[in-house]
Design a protein around this motif. Sequence first.
Motif, PDB file in Angstrom:
ATOM      1  N   ARG A 129     -46.423  23.296 -12.399  1.00 40.17           N
ATOM      2  CA  ARG A 129     -46.589  21.966 -12.989  1.00 40.17           C
ATOM      3  C   ARG A 129     -45.409  21.073 -12.580  1.00 40.17           C
ATOM      4  N   TYR A 130     -44.210  21.621 -12.655  1.00 40.54           N
ATOM      5  CA  TYR A 130     -43.008  20.860 -12.324  1.00 40.54           C
ATOM      6  C   TYR A 130     -42.371  21.429 -11.063  1.00 40.54           C
ATOM      7  N   LEU A 131     -41.839  20.529 -10.221  1.00 41.22           N
ATOM      8  CA  LEU A 131     -41.159  20.936  -8.995  1.00 41.22           C
ATOM      9  C   LEU A 131     -39.775  20.310  -8.974  1.00 41.22           C
ATOM     10  N   ILE A 132     -38.755  21.150  -8.834  1.00 45.05           N
ATOM     11  CA  ILE A 132     -37.366  20.677  -8.766  1.00 45.05           C
ATOM     12  C   ILE A 132     -36.803  21.071  -7.408  1.00 45.05           C
ATOM     13  N   ALA A 133     -36.470  20.079  -6.593  1.00 42.24           N
ATOM     14  CA  ALA A 133     -35.878  20.334  -5.280  1.00 42.24           C
ATOM     15  C   ALA A 133     -34.363  20.349  -5.441  1.00 42.24           C
ATOM     16  N   ALA A 134     -33.772  21.522  -5.279  1.00 44.25           N
ATOM     17  CA  ALA A 134     -32.321  21.690  -5.446  1.00 44.25           C
ATOM     18  C   ALA A 134     -31.726  22.234  -4.157  1.00 44.25           C
ATOM     19  N   THR A 135     -32.066  21.563  -3.060  1.00 48.65           N
ATOM     20  CA  THR A 135     -31.620  22.026  -1.744  1.00 48.65           C
ATOM     21  C   THR A 135     -30.230  21.524  -1.391  1.00 48.65           C
ATOM     22  N   GLY A 136     -29.654  20.665  -2.232  1.00 52.40           N
ATOM     23  CA  GLY A 136     -28.291  20.213  -2.009  1.00 52.40           C
ATOM     24  C   GLY A 136     -28.152  19.248  -0.849  1.00 52.40           C
ATOM     25  N   PHE A 137     -26.920  18.782  -0.639  1.00 48.03           N
ATOM     26  CA  PHE A 137     -26.639  17.885   0.478  1.00 48.03           C
ATOM     27  C   PHE A 137     -26.399  18.668   1.769  1.00 48.03           C
ATOM     28  N   LEU A 138     -25.800  19.840   1.626  1.00 47.26           N
ATOM     29  CA  LEU A 138     -25.303  20.562   2.796  1.00 47.26           C
ATOM     30  C   LEU A 138     -26.082  21.861   2.973  1.00 47.26           C
ATOM     31  N   SER A 139     -27.350  21.721   3.371  1.00 44.12           N
ATOM     32  CA  SER A 139     -28.198  22.911   3.476  1.00 44.12           C
ATOM     33  C   SER A 139     -28.818  23.097   4.852  1.00 44.12           C
ATOM     34  N   GLN A 140     -28.768  22.068   5.704  1.00 45.44           N
ATOM     35  CA  GLN A 140     -29.398  22.153   7.018  1.00 45.44           C
ATOM     36  C   GLN A 140     -28.319  22.029   8.099  1.00 45.44           C
ATOM     37  N   PRO A 141     -27.846  23.143   8.664  1.00 41.11           N
ATOM     38  CA  PRO A 141     -26.775  23.093   9.668  1.00 41.11           C
ATOM     39  C   PRO A 141     -27.160  22.245  10.875  1.00 41.11           C
ATOM     40  N   HIS A 142     -26.170  21.532  11.402  1.00 40.98           N
ATOM     41  CA  HIS A 142     -26.396  20.661  12.551  1.00 40.98           C
ATOM     42  C   HIS A 142     -25.832  21.309  13.813  1.00 40.98           C
ATOM     43  N   THR A 143     -26.652  21.401  14.830  1.00 44.17           N
ATOM     44  CA  THR A 143     -26.208  21.862  16.144  1.00 44.17           C
ATOM     45  C   THR A 143     -26.179  20.653  17.076  1.00 44.17           C
ATOM     46  N   PRO A 144     -25.035  20.363  17.678  1.00 44.71           N
ATOM     47  CA  PRO A 144     -24.929  19.143  18.497  1.00 44.71           C
ATOM     48  C   PRO A 144     -25.826  19.195  19.721  1.00 44.71           C
ATOM     49  N   ASP A 145     -26.364  18.044  20.069  1.00 44.30           N
ATOM     50  CA  ASP A 145     -27.249  17.933  21.226  1.00 44.30           C
ATOM     51  C   ASP A 145     -26.408  17.589  22.460  1.00 44.30           C
ATOM     52  N   ILE A 146     -25.645  18.577  22.923  1.00 40.34           N
ATOM     53  CA  ILE A 146     -24.773  18.394  24.077  1.00 40.34           C
ATOM     54  C   ILE A 146     -25.435  19.038  25.292  1.00 40.34           C
ATOM     55  N   PRO A 147     -25.553  18.333  26.395  1.00 38.69           N
ATOM     56  CA  PRO A 147     -26.184  18.921  27.586  1.00 38.69           C
ATOM     57  C   PRO A 147     -25.555  20.254  27.955  1.00 38.69           C
ATOM     58  N   GLY A 148     -26.405  21.256  28.178  1.00 34.52           N
ATOM     59  CA  GLY A 148     -25.941  22.559  28.634  1.00 34.52           C
ATOM     60  C   GLY A 148     -25.522  23.526  27.549  1.00 34.52           C
ATOM     61  N   ILE A 149     -25.644  23.121  26.277  1.00 36.24           N
ATOM     62  CA  ILE A 149     -25.129  23.990  25.212  1.00 36.24           C
ATOM     63  C   ILE A 149     -25.838  25.339  25.180  1.00 36.24           C
ATOM     64  N   THR A 150     -27.093  25.373  25.603  1.00 30.59           N
ATOM     65  CA  THR A 150     -27.823  26.649  25.613  1.00 30.59           C
ATOM     66  C   THR A 150     -27.468  27.509  26.824  1.00 30.59           C
ATOM     67  N   GLU A 151     -26.719  26.959  27.760  1.00 27.21           N
ATOM     68  CA  GLU A 151     -26.359  27.703  28.971  1.00 27.21           C
ATOM     69  C   GLU A 151     -25.046  28.469  28.836  1.00 27.21           C
ATOM     70  N   PHE A 152     -24.309  28.203  27.758  1.00 29.25           N
ATOM     71  CA  PHE A 152     -22.998  28.836  27.604  1.00 29.25           C
ATOM     72  C   PHE A 152     -23.140  30.349  27.553  1.00 29.25           C
ATOM     73  N   ALA A 153     -22.355  31.048  28.355  1.00 29.84           N
ATOM     74  CA  ALA A 153     -22.496  32.498  28.491  1.00 29.84           C
ATOM     75  C   ALA A 153     -21.622  33.281  27.520  1.00 29.84           C
ATOM     76  N   GLY A 154     -20.690  32.601  26.888  1.00 32.40           N
ATOM     77  CA  GLY A 154     -19.832  33.291  25.940  1.00 32.40           C
ATOM     78  C   GLY A 154     -20.462  33.389  24.557  1.00 32.40           C
ATOM     79  N   THR A 155     -19.631  33.593  23.559  1.00 29.18           N
ATOM     80  CA  THR A 155     -20.105  33.728  22.180  1.00 29.18           C
ATOM     81  C   THR A 155     -20.082  32.366  21.490  1.00 29.18           C
ATOM     82  N   VAL A 156     -21.193  32.033  20.824  1.00 30.75           N
ATOM     83  CA  VAL A 156     -21.275  30.795  20.047  1.00 30.75           C
ATOM     84  C   VAL A 156     -21.324  31.165  18.566  1.00 30.75           C
ATOM     85  N   VAL A 157     -20.449  30.556  17.776  1.00 23.36           N
ATOM     86  CA  VAL A 157     -20.396  30.830  16.338  1.00 23.36           C
ATOM     87  C   VAL A 157     -20.475  29.502  15.589  1.00 23.36           C
ATOM     88  N   HIS A 158     -21.508  29.330  14.765  1.00 25.35           N
ATOM     89  CA  HIS A 158     -21.572  28.163  13.874  1.00 25.35           C
ATOM     90  C   HIS A 158     -20.892  28.540  12.568  1.00 25.35           C
TER      91      HIS A 158
END
Length: 493
Positions: A129-158
Amino acid sequence: MGSSPEAVIIGAGFGGIGAAIALHRVGITDLAILEREDDLGGTWHVNRYPGLAVDIPSTTYSYSFEPNPNWTRLFAPGAELKRYADHVADKYSVRRFIRFGVAVQSAQWDEEQQRWRVTLDDGSTLTPRYLIAATGFLSQPHTPDIPGITEFAGTVVHTTAWDDDHDFTGKRVAIIGTGATAVQLIPELAKRAGRLTVFQRTPIWVVPKIDFPIPSPVRRLFGRVPAAQRAVRRVTDAIYEVIMIAGVLHFRQLNPLNRGVAQLGNAFRTVSVKDPKTRAALAPDYDFGCKRPTYSNEYYRSFNRPNVELQAGGIERITAEGIVTADGTAIDVDTLVLATGFDLWDANFPAIEIIGRDGRNLGKWWRDNRFQAYQGISMPMFPNLFNLAGPYSYSGLSYFTTIECEMIHLQRVLGEALRRDATVVEVTERANDAFLAAMTERLDDTVFNAGDCASSRSYYFNHAGEATLLRPTSTANAFRDAETFPLTDYDYA
């Protein structure tokens, strides 16, 4: 799982826990809390990076009705916030309602059934009956749209998916971002990395952090005499209220105070950073308060270390071997750390697709008609929906202020619905329009409208350039409104 709980709460962070407590207080105990992670705590469960701590005194960053006498520092480390979340969930019998590993895909109002149809990622549905959205402000991590970011061969840590087993010792490390998270993390990485390159897009205002351990005798006193801890909280609350009012909300009237805080930040940077070029690059060129400032005694000094370098000229692309800067310099990297924050406006308002009456899509409606929510929590045409941490909800620089105001709001509205034996509640267009007009007018005095924020790239601003995240009033005003807004601002049926 049962398909028709009386209420569904999305998110088991501090907002979701608070919402469950509020529902309990009015007698709604048939509820389900849906949490996509494997444990509760929200951002304090997801984030585990070195140096993680609150950037507001722990006495203020906690529920006022559940003080914690066990904070070990004035600014508690992240692990203590997680333990506090566990404690509150257990004490208030919230944990038994949480369903972990359950992600919500969408929610649609069913006019015929007068209930919400909540669709989960596995295709199943719930019809509360009732819906409460409590997803907060900081719930969806941002990955930058930088050219080539998926090509990096080392370790990526968010930073929101920290790898505790990764060894940074002696490695060539690059970190992208210099926001509040990076300010905490960079000093820790600097101690371990063979070379640390910090890529900065926008400098952040940093002021000294007055932090210290809380001695065990004081903690025992807080446990035995809660009034003593409440007195300390009144002090920390007042300090942050003054910062909020002087630095942000009444910028037009109290401009000298804002300038004074900025001068403190400038002086702190001057005495902390030895290299003039680095010092100049770390200097914000926007007014204090446009972007959330932070506190650190180690961040600036980290740039004095021989193994730390600041790159503020921009990134052209990422390659398999590392990063190429805008001036063509190639920097070899073993580990790439993304301290790039969260995707607020694109992915978090709302965090799921929500369809109200007559097919109104909440995300599209906000983007087409300005971001708005009555008292930061309710929208017309979305009956029985309460969106915690909505537009104009964040108050007093502490998320717990927001949570507790909205708990009061929930209790009053749902309590009135139960008193009237109503099953549907919906804020009126009239009340919503009046609140939006009041908030818009108040913004004119804030640093967001009256100051120079053009270069801040602040998450306070949405894509239309409106600072619709913070409530431009005092904390006292937010609580007074929560306790006294006319219940007739809602329709009951």
